[in-house]
Scaffold this motif. Structure first.
Motif, PDB file in Angstrom:
ATOM      1  N   TYR A 271       0.808  -1.222   0.000  1.00  0.00           N
ATOM      2  CA  TYR A 271       0.000   0.000   0.000  1.00  0.00           C
ATOM      3  C   TYR A 271       0.846   1.278   0.000  1.00  0.00           C
ATOM      4  N   GLY A 272       2.147   1.143   0.096  1.00  0.00           N
ATOM      5  CA  GLY A 272       2.990   2.348   0.190  1.00  0.00           C
ATOM      6  C   GLY A 272       3.003   2.861   1.612  1.00  0.00           C
ATOM      7  N   ASP A 273       3.158   4.173   1.795  1.00  0.00           N
ATOM      8  CA  ASP A 273       3.167   4.668   3.176  1.00  0.00           C
ATOM      9  C   ASP A 273       2.108   5.731   3.405  1.00  0.00           C
ATOM     10  N   LEU A 274       1.976   6.128   4.664  1.00  0.00           N
ATOM     11  CA  LEU A 274       0.901   7.030   5.084  1.00  0.00           C
ATOM     12  C   LEU A 274       1.463   8.282   5.723  1.00  0.00           C
ATOM     13  N   GLU A 275       0.732   9.386   5.568  1.00  0.00           N
ATOM     14  CA  GLU A 275       1.046  10.594   6.331  1.00  0.00           C
ATOM     15  C   GLU A 275       0.582  10.366   7.779  1.00  0.00           C
ATOM     16  N   PRO A 276       1.138  11.152   8.737  1.00  0.00           N
ATOM     17  CA  PRO A 276       0.798  10.902  10.148  1.00  0.00           C
ATOM     18  C   PRO A 276      -0.693  10.873  10.445  1.00  0.00           C
ATOM     19  N   GLU A 277      -1.474  11.734   9.796  1.00  0.00           N
ATOM     20  CA  GLU A 277      -2.901  11.816  10.158  1.00  0.00           C
ATOM     21  C   GLU A 277      -3.792  10.937   9.293  1.00  0.00           C
ATOM     22  N   GLU A 278      -3.245  10.306   8.272  1.00  0.00           N
ATOM     23  CA  GLU A 278      -4.091   9.518   7.365  1.00  0.00           C
ATOM     24  C   GLU A 278      -4.643   8.293   8.060  1.00  0.00           C
ATOM     25  N   PRO A 279      -5.882   7.861   7.668  1.00  0.00           N
ATOM     26  CA  PRO A 279      -6.418   6.625   8.257  1.00  0.00           C
ATOM     27  C   PRO A 279      -5.591   5.416   7.842  1.00  0.00           C
ATOM     28  N   ALA A 280      -5.655   4.366   8.660  1.00  0.00           N
ATOM     29  CA  ALA A 280      -4.876   3.152   8.404  1.00  0.00           C
ATOM     30  C   ALA A 280      -5.326   2.488   7.100  1.00  0.00           C
ATOM     31  N   PHE A 281      -4.448   1.615   6.542  1.00  0.00           N
ATOM     32  CA  PHE A 281      -4.761   0.917   5.292  1.00  0.00           C
ATOM     33  C   PHE A 281      -5.948  -0.019   5.487  1.00  0.00           C
ATOM     34  N   SER A 282      -6.953   0.140   4.627  1.00  0.00           N
ATOM     35  CA  SER A 282      -8.007  -0.883   4.596  1.00  0.00           C
ATOM     36  C   SER A 282      -7.730  -1.761   3.377  1.00  0.00           C
ATOM     37  N   GLU A 283      -8.534  -2.794   3.196  1.00  0.00           N
ATOM     38  CA  GLU A 283      -8.305  -3.736   2.098  1.00  0.00           C
ATOM     39  C   GLU A 283      -8.514  -3.092   0.728  1.00  0.00           C
ATOM     40  N   THR A 284      -9.208  -1.942   0.692  1.00  0.00           N
ATOM     41  CA  THR A 284      -9.453  -1.305  -0.606  1.00  0.00           C
ATOM     42  C   THR A 284      -8.475  -0.160  -0.889  1.00  0.00           C
ATOM     43  N   HIS A 285      -7.500   0.032  -0.032  1.00  0.00           N
ATOM     44  CA  HIS A 285      -6.502   1.083  -0.247  1.00  0.00           C
ATOM     45  C   HIS A 285      -5.750   0.809  -1.553  1.00  0.00           C
ATOM     46  N   ALA A 286      -5.498   1.862  -2.328  1.00  0.00           N
ATOM     47  CA  ALA A 286      -4.802   1.680  -3.614  1.00  0.00           C
ATOM     48  C   ALA A 286      -3.377   1.185  -3.386  1.00  0.00           C
ATOM     49  N   TYR A 287      -2.894   0.339  -4.281  1.00  0.00           N
ATOM     50  CA  TYR A 287      -1.512  -0.140  -4.180  1.00  0.00           C
ATOM     51  C   TYR A 287      -0.548   0.961  -4.627  1.00  0.00           C
ATOM     52  N   ALA A 288       0.517   1.184  -3.863  1.00  0.00           N
ATOM     53  CA  ALA A 288       1.543   2.167  -4.228  1.00  0.00           C
ATOM     54  C   ALA A 288       2.866   1.743  -3.617  1.00  0.00           C
ATOM     55  N   PRO A 289       3.391   0.577  -4.012  1.00  0.00           N
ATOM     56  CA  PRO A 289       4.597   0.066  -3.347  1.00  0.00           C
ATOM     57  C   PRO A 289       5.804   0.958  -3.587  1.00  0.00           C
ATOM     58  N   SER A 290       6.690   1.032  -2.573  1.00  0.00           N
ATOM     59  CA  SER A 290       7.854   1.916  -2.683  1.00  0.00           C
ATOM     60  C   SER A 290       9.140   1.168  -3.019  1.00  0.00           C
ATOM     61  N   SER A 291       9.360   0.015  -2.432  1.00  0.00           N
ATOM     62  CA  SER A 291      10.643  -0.678  -2.600  1.00  0.00           C
ATOM     63  C   SER A 291      10.493  -1.806  -3.626  1.00  0.00           C
ATOM     64  N   PRO A 292      11.625  -2.294  -4.159  1.00  0.00           N
ATOM     65  CA  PRO A 292      11.534  -3.460  -5.049  1.00  0.00           C
ATOM     66  C   PRO A 292      10.832  -4.631  -4.355  1.00  0.00           C
ATOM     67  N   TYR A 293      11.090  -4.833  -3.060  1.00  0.00           N
ATOM     68  CA  TYR A 293      10.389  -5.913  -2.333  1.00  0.00           C
ATOM     69  C   TYR A 293       8.880  -5.708  -2.404  1.00  0.00           C
ATOM     70  N   ALA A 294       8.431  -4.505  -2.019  1.00  0.00           N
ATOM     71  CA  ALA A 294       6.991  -4.245  -1.967  1.00  0.00           C
ATOM     72  C   ALA A 294       6.368  -4.361  -3.358  1.00  0.00           C
ATOM     73  N   ALA A 295       7.100  -3.888  -4.388  1.00  0.00           N
ATOM     74  CA  ALA A 295       6.568  -3.967  -5.757  1.00  0.00           C
ATOM     75  C   ALA A 295       6.437  -5.426  -6.191  1.00  0.00           C
ATOM     76  N   SER A 296       7.400  -6.255  -5.785  1.00  0.00           N
ATOM     77  CA  SER A 296       7.320  -7.673  -6.185  1.00  0.00           C
ATOM     78  C   SER A 296       6.163  -8.356  -5.471  1.00  0.00           C
ATOM     79  N   LYS A 297       5.896  -7.995  -4.214  1.00  0.00           N
ATOM     80  CA  LYS A 297       4.766  -8.597  -3.506  1.00  0.00           C
ATOM     81  C   LYS A 297       3.441  -8.088  -4.107  1.00  0.00           C
ATOM     82  N   ALA A 298       3.404  -6.806  -4.482  1.00  0.00           N
ATOM     83  CA  ALA A 298       2.191  -6.254  -5.095  1.00  0.00           C
ATOM     84  C   ALA A 298       1.893  -6.994  -6.396  1.00  0.00           C
ATOM     85  N   SER A 299       2.948  -7.257  -7.186  1.00  0.00           N
ATOM     86  CA  SER A 299       2.750  -7.978  -8.452  1.00  0.00           C
ATOM     87  C   SER A 299       2.167  -9.353  -8.173  1.00  0.00           C
ATOM     88  N   ALA A 300       2.710 -10.028  -7.166  1.00  0.00           N
ATOM     89  CA  ALA A 300       2.230 -11.377  -6.836  1.00  0.00           C
ATOM     90  C   ALA A 300       0.758 -11.326  -6.415  1.00  0.00           C
TER      91      ALA A 300
END
Ligand code: NAD
Length: 377
Positions: A143-172
């Motif tokens: 899901y990427g990361d959040l600003e301090p005041e943003e609500p926590a990630f729900s299951e419908t949060h848009a994917y926005a991976p930051s690292s190669p690890y996160a991008a590979s898991k998002a692809s999977a």
């Protein structure tokens, strides 16, 4: 009903907790399929697991379709729980290719092996095929990361991976959903926050801090250490995974979290406080464990905050974590103090060299790190 679970990555940190939970606390059978990369450690599976008639181990690569087809055919699982992955963010920055190979291509190959098995099962035994589940274990980092005041990630949060690890898991994750939609494979996906607990590879944040502190070495924290993670005790995660695999709704995604948002510097300070209580005799020259904290250059692209909204899992499947961060962290620190034989073998690299036949000059443990960082999860 007693089921057969095929767990990929069952010699890893979370996979081994799932295997210990399944063999120790349920009647289910376990087929553990693991390639035994640097992160796989059969010593994380005690004798109550390995001596059990309900347990079998195969050393295999999820990307080897022929071998996986043979194992699936031989063992006839009711549930495939897929945890095998390259999982360390810092390693993905230094060398992304293994992450693409295992997390994306490996998951694709596994999906195809499983699809073949499931389709054959449907012809032989339609009711077993209807009960079959492919459970893909993923991360909140998609899901990427959040600003301090943003609500926590729900299951419908848009994917926005930051690292190669996160991008590979998002692809999977996308591949798994596509196999559900296109081929009807009965899939489940879970996205979990940062895990901690016993048997965690010593390069990860919490074990690294415990082991460095008791050795009188510096405690390297990335940047200001204000990156926030939501921490989940690994045994809670294992229980949640089994709960979802056996009760989850096919096609659904469930977030799993610990409701414990803590910034990295506070994690390190709490480890130091626990050590003051549990191991007051310190290495020479160390007055307070916290004096060993040092700040190091931040990781590139470092996500600032992850927080998981796990209310769907509670509401729909009635699951909640048992441990608070304080109780889980105390158990974790105590476990590392009581089990030096487990981590010393990894630390001095004999373990890896012996088992994989590597020379002493093989890849070394990275310096400061964690799943997720040098002073971050
Ligand atoms: P880990 O690195 O400790 O274990 C991974 C295991 O997979 C190892 O035993 C390794 O030998 C095995 N493996 C790697 N490549 C393989 C391959 N090609 N074929 C077969 N086995 C292979 O990882 P972990 O921390 O236990 O994470 C397990 C899963 O949970 C991963 O999918 C990870 O993305 C996910 N996850 C982890 C966390 C966390 O905090 N650790 C949080 C959320 C999700």
């Amino acid at each position: 009903m007693s089921l057969t679970f095929l767990v990929t990555g069952g010699a890893g940190f979370i996979g081994s907790a799932v295997v210990r939970e399944l063999i120790g606390k349920t009647d289910h059978r376990v087929i553990n399929v693991d390639k035994l990369t640097y992160a796989g450690n059969l010593e994380s599976l005690p004798s109550f697991v390995t001596d059990s008639e309900r347990y079998r181990f195969y050393r295999a690569d999820i990307g080897d379709r022929q071998t996986m087809a043979r194992i699936l055919d031989e063992t006839q699982p009711d549930i495939v729980m897929h945890l095998a992955a390259e999982s360390h963010v810092d390693r993905s920055i230094d060398g992304p290719s293994a992450f693409i190979e295992t997390n994306i291509v490996g998951t694709y190959q596994l999906l195809e092996s499983v699809r073949g098995y499931w389709q054959a099962l449907a012809e032989l035994d339609a009711s077993r095929a209807r009960r079959f589940r492919f459970h893909h274990v993923s991360t909140d980092e998609v899901y990427g990361d959040l600003e301090p005041e943003e609500p926590a990630f729900s299951e419908t949060h848009a994917y926005a991976p930051s690292s190669p690890y996160a991008a590979s898991k998002a692809s999977a994750d996308h591949l798994v959903r596509a196999w559900r939609r296109t081929y009807g494979l009965p899939t489940l996906v879970t996205n979990c926050s940062n895990n901690y607990g016993p048997y965690h590879f010593p390069e990860k944040l919490i074990p690294l801090m415990i082991l460095n502190a008791i050795a009188g070495k510096s405690l390297p924290v990335y940047g200001d250490g204000l990156q926030v993670r939501d921490w989940l005790f690994v045994e809670d995660h294992a229980r949640a995974l089994i709960h979802v695999a056996t009760r989850g709704e096919v096609g659904e995604t469930y977030n799993i979290g610990g409701c414990n948002e803590v910034c990295n510097i506070d994690v390190v300070r709490t480890v130091c406080q626990l050590l003051e209580a549990l191991k007051p005799e310190k290495p020479e020259g160390v007055a307070r464990y916290a004096d060993l904290i040092t700040h190091v250059t931040d990781r590139p692209g470092h996500d600032t905050r992850y927080a998981i909204d796990a209310s769907k899992l509670d509401r729909e499947l009635g699951w909640r974590p048992r441990e608070t961060f304080d109780s889980g962290l105390r158990k974790t620190v105590a476990w590392y103090l009581e089990n030096p034989q487990w981590w010393q073998r990894i630390q001095d690299q004999r373990y890896r060299g012996e088992r994989l036949g590597l020379s002493a000059s093989g890849p070394s443990l990275p310096g400061p790190a964690s799943r997720d960082e040098a002073g971050a999860p």
